[in-house]
Structures are given as C-alpha cells and as structure tokens.
Design an enzyme around this catalytic site. Structure first.
Site, PDB file in Angstrom:
ATOM      1  N   LYS A 180      -6.608  20.694   0.073  1.00 50.09           N
ATOM      2  CA  LYS A 180      -6.617  20.283  -1.337  1.00 50.09           C
ATOM      3  C   LYS A 180      -7.793  19.344  -1.539  1.00 50.09           C
ATOM      4  O   LYS A 180      -8.097  18.539  -0.656  1.00 50.09           O
ATOM      5  CB  LYS A 180      -5.303  19.570  -1.692  1.00 50.09           C
ATOM      6  CG  LYS A 180      -5.309  18.970  -3.106  1.00 50.09           C
ATOM      7  CD  LYS A 180      -3.961  18.456  -3.533  1.00 50.09           C
ATOM      8  CE  LYS A 180      -3.653  17.030  -3.137  1.00 50.09           C
ATOM      9  NZ  LYS A 180      -4.616  16.040  -3.636  1.00 50.09           N
ATOM     10  N   ASP A 238      -3.543  12.270   1.103  1.00 54.24           N
ATOM     11  CA  ASP A 238      -4.248  11.049   1.508  1.00 54.24           C
ATOM     12  C   ASP A 238      -3.521   9.817   0.973  1.00 54.24           C
ATOM     13  O   ASP A 238      -3.888   8.685   1.278  1.00 54.24           O
ATOM     14  CB  ASP A 238      -5.731  11.078   1.086  1.00 54.24           C
ATOM     15  CG  ASP A 238      -5.928  11.116  -0.417  1.00 54.24           C
ATOM     16  OD1 ASP A 238      -4.932  11.256  -1.161  1.00 54.24           O
ATOM     17  OD2 ASP A 238      -7.094  10.997  -0.862  1.00 54.24           O
ATOM     18  N   SER A 239      -2.436  10.036   0.212  1.00 51.00           N
ATOM     19  CA  SER A 239      -1.542   8.933  -0.158  1.00 51.00           C
ATOM     20  C   SER A 239      -1.015   8.237   1.095  1.00 51.00           C
ATOM     21  O   SER A 239      -0.524   7.105   1.021  1.00 51.00           O
ATOM     22  CB  SER A 239      -0.361   9.450  -0.995  1.00 51.00           C
ATOM     23  OG  SER A 239       0.254  10.544  -0.347  1.00 51.00           O
ATOM     24  N   GLU A 276      -1.762  15.897 -12.072  1.00 51.33           N
ATOM     25  CA  GLU A 276      -1.154  14.570 -11.874  1.00 51.33           C
ATOM     26  C   GLU A 276      -1.318  13.703 -13.120  1.00 51.33           C
ATOM     27  O   GLU A 276      -2.430  13.564 -13.657  1.00 51.33           O
ATOM     28  CB  GLU A 276      -1.807  13.876 -10.659  1.00 51.33           C
ATOM     29  CG  GLU A 276      -1.244  12.475 -10.433  1.00 51.33           C
ATOM     30  CD  GLU A 276      -1.545  11.884  -9.064  1.00 51.33           C
ATOM     31  OE1 GLU A 276      -2.134  12.570  -8.211  1.00 51.33           O
ATOM     32  OE2 GLU A 276      -1.172  10.710  -8.861  1.00 51.33           O
TER      33      GLU A 276
HETATM   34  O1  KIV Z   1      -2.180  12.303  -1.763  1.00 55.56           O
HETATM   35  C1  KIV Z   1      -1.164  12.767  -2.291  1.00 55.56           C
HETATM   36  O2  KIV Z   1      -0.030  12.533  -1.867  1.00 55.56           O
HETATM   37  C2  KIV Z   1      -1.333  13.630  -3.461  1.00 55.56           C
HETATM   38  C3  KIV Z   1      -0.120  13.978  -4.244  1.00 55.56           C
HETATM   39  C4  KIV Z   1       0.355  12.817  -5.006  1.00 55.56           C
HETATM   40  C5  KIV Z   1      -0.335  15.154  -5.109  1.00 55.56           C
HETATM   41  O3  KIV Z   1      -2.434  13.990  -3.771  1.00 55.56           O
END
Ligand code: KIV
Length: 290
Positions: free
Chosen positions: A123, A54-55, A192
């Site tokens: 995730k 979700d980044s 993280e």
């Molecule tokens: O959203 C994302 O990209 C993540 C990673 C930084 C692990 O959760």
C-alpha cells in the site's frame, strides 16, 4: 451446511476474491497486524486483509507519527505477521520516503515486502502524483493498494490529523485521484477520514473495492487500527474508531496482580513449580561435599 457435511474449505484471500466480494456486495474486513500472535488471531477470526500499517510506528514503537518508520522496521514486523497468518491477504505499507524519491527505489522497496517479508501486496499513500511509482510497481507484478484522504505521511502538509476533502474542489480532486489509481491498476483503495457521502460516491464510481476508515458505512469494506479496537493504544482513540475491549486496562490489572503476588510471596505456588527426584538431589548434595 447440512448435518454431517464438513464446513467449506477456507481459501487464501486474493485480490481477485476482493473484487468478487465487491460485486456480490459482501463487506470486506481489514485490520492492522504487527506481530505473530495477533496475526494468528486475526487470521483465525476470518479477517480478509491484514495490513501491516506504518501506524505501527505510533501504536507499537511509540513514535509521535508515522514519519520515522523505516523499511527495516516494516520488514521486521511483516515477517512476524507472515509467520502467523495462512489465509488473509497480507498487505505491507510502504513507509515515508520508500517510494517518493525515485521510481526504481519504489520498485526495489516494494519488491522487498514480497521477496523478504512474505507480503502479497503493498500500500502507498497519494494520488496522481504517485502514478509513475504505482505503475512501475504494478509492472513488476506486485499488487498495489492506494490510500487517499487523510494520508498520515503528509501530516505536516495537512496541518495535523484532520478530515480531508471537505470542499467541492478537494472532493473533485479526490474522485479524480481515485479514478486514476483504478485506471493504473490498483486492486483496492483505502479512503481515510473523508465525508461519508463522498466515500459512498467514490465507491459507486469505482470497480475496485474501497476500504474505509473514518469514511462512513458506504465503502466496500472497513479497516481499523487493531490497537484502537483493542484499547491498547492509551495516548488517544480516534473518534471514528470503535473500542471493543479495553486491553490496556486489562493488561495493567494483570501486571498489578502479578506484582502483588510476587511481593506477597503468593506466586509461584506448587502447581507452578517442578522438582527433581530425591535420589538425584541427594547425589547432587553428596557431590558437593568436600
Ligand atoms: O498505517 C495504517 O495502519 C493505515 C491504516 C490506518 C489504513 O494506513
């Protein structure tokens, strides 16, 4: 490989394959992917896990943080990634409020990543408070990756994007959360922004692989936001990220060169243009005569 023999056939990465990699102490590679061409390049590079994180809300959509990201936005990008990848394990990141409101909603939304968007697993962020949702998602046969430490969907509760678990109490809580998620059946955990020695200890206590980001070298694998690695996100680069190339600068240079070519009349040239046969052109001109 002996002379004349063909390279070993590459297999689809599975959650079981990741467990075996941990057992063999073979480092696991994970990068984020949000679109078709990047997914194709990551897959070709042999990256084990593509995480549609979700980044993407920050590095692709320009939001301030990950909180505004919706299920529809996630599924849109997951579908593009699934079209580009053949071998990597594909993990879809459940966005804010897609799994926290109720367990049935969590299962329904997790199912959409698999059924509608070609993901192999999901995730979600959080520890023991998420066990009912994690358990229910696992119960319908969807593999779950946990995420502990800096959990960006709790950015306001954490007071910013800052390192977590720096006290003995917080470190103990994180270890208990990790053990509980493993016990529930998660196939892997993202750790993280936590102290390196804590990440190493957690990794040694778990049978499932840990994937670290800003958590030092003691994890079973490493993940980065691909836009940080490529230098594509110009707002900031986290201290723990390694910028392998500055694509933002390369892109800006290419766009400036195009602009300058067009304004100077040096693009397109003959090699970039095509024409029609003379007789067709003459026929066309004649057809226009009154
Ligand atoms: O959203 C994302 O990209 C993540 C990673 C930084 C692990 O959760």
């Amino acid at each position: 490989m002996t002379a004349g023999s063909s390279p070993p056939e590459r297999k689809q990465t599975t959650t079981q394959a990741l467990q075996e990699m941990k057992a063999r102490r073979q480092p696991i590679t994970c990068l984020t992917a949000y679109d078709y061409p990047t997914a194709a390049a990551l897959d070709r590079s042999g990256i084990d896990i593509l995480l549609v994180g979700d980044s993407l809300g920050m590095v692709v959509l320009g939001y301030e943080n990950t909180l505004p990201v919706t299920m529809d936005e996630m599924l849109h990008h997951c579908r593009a990634v699934a079209r580009g990848a053949r071998y990597a394990l594909l993990v879809g990141d459940m966005p804010f409020l897609s799994y926290q409101i109720s367990v049935p909603e969590a299962v329904r939304n997790a199912g959409r990543f698999i059924q509608e968007a070609g993901m192999h697993a999901v995730k979600l962020e959080g520890g023991r408070e998420r066990l009912p949702a994690v358990q229910a998602i696992l119960d319908v046969g969807i593999p779950v990756m946990g995420h502990l430490g800096l959990t960006p969907q709790s950015v306001h509760q954490m007071g910013g994007f800052r390192m977590q678990a720096k006290t003995a109490v917080a470190a103990k809580r994180l270890l208990s959360d990790a053990l509980a998620l493993e016990q529930a059946g998660c196939f892997s955990l993202v750790l993280e922004s936590i102290p390196s020695r804590l990440a190493e200890l957690v990794t040694s206590r778990l049978h499932i692989p840990t994937i670290g980001i800003g958590a030092g070298p003691g994890c079973d694998g490493q993940v980065l936001v691909t836009h940080d690695l490529l230098g594509l996100f110009e707002r900031f680069t986290p201290r723990f990220a390694k910028k392998y190339v500055d694509l933002h600068a390369a892109m800006t240079g290419a766009f400036e060169a195009f602009r300058s070519d067009v304004t100077a009349g040096t693009f397109p040239e003959a090699e970039h243009s095509a024409d029609m046969p003379d007789d067709e052109w003459q026929a066309f001109l004649s057809s226009m005569e009154p």
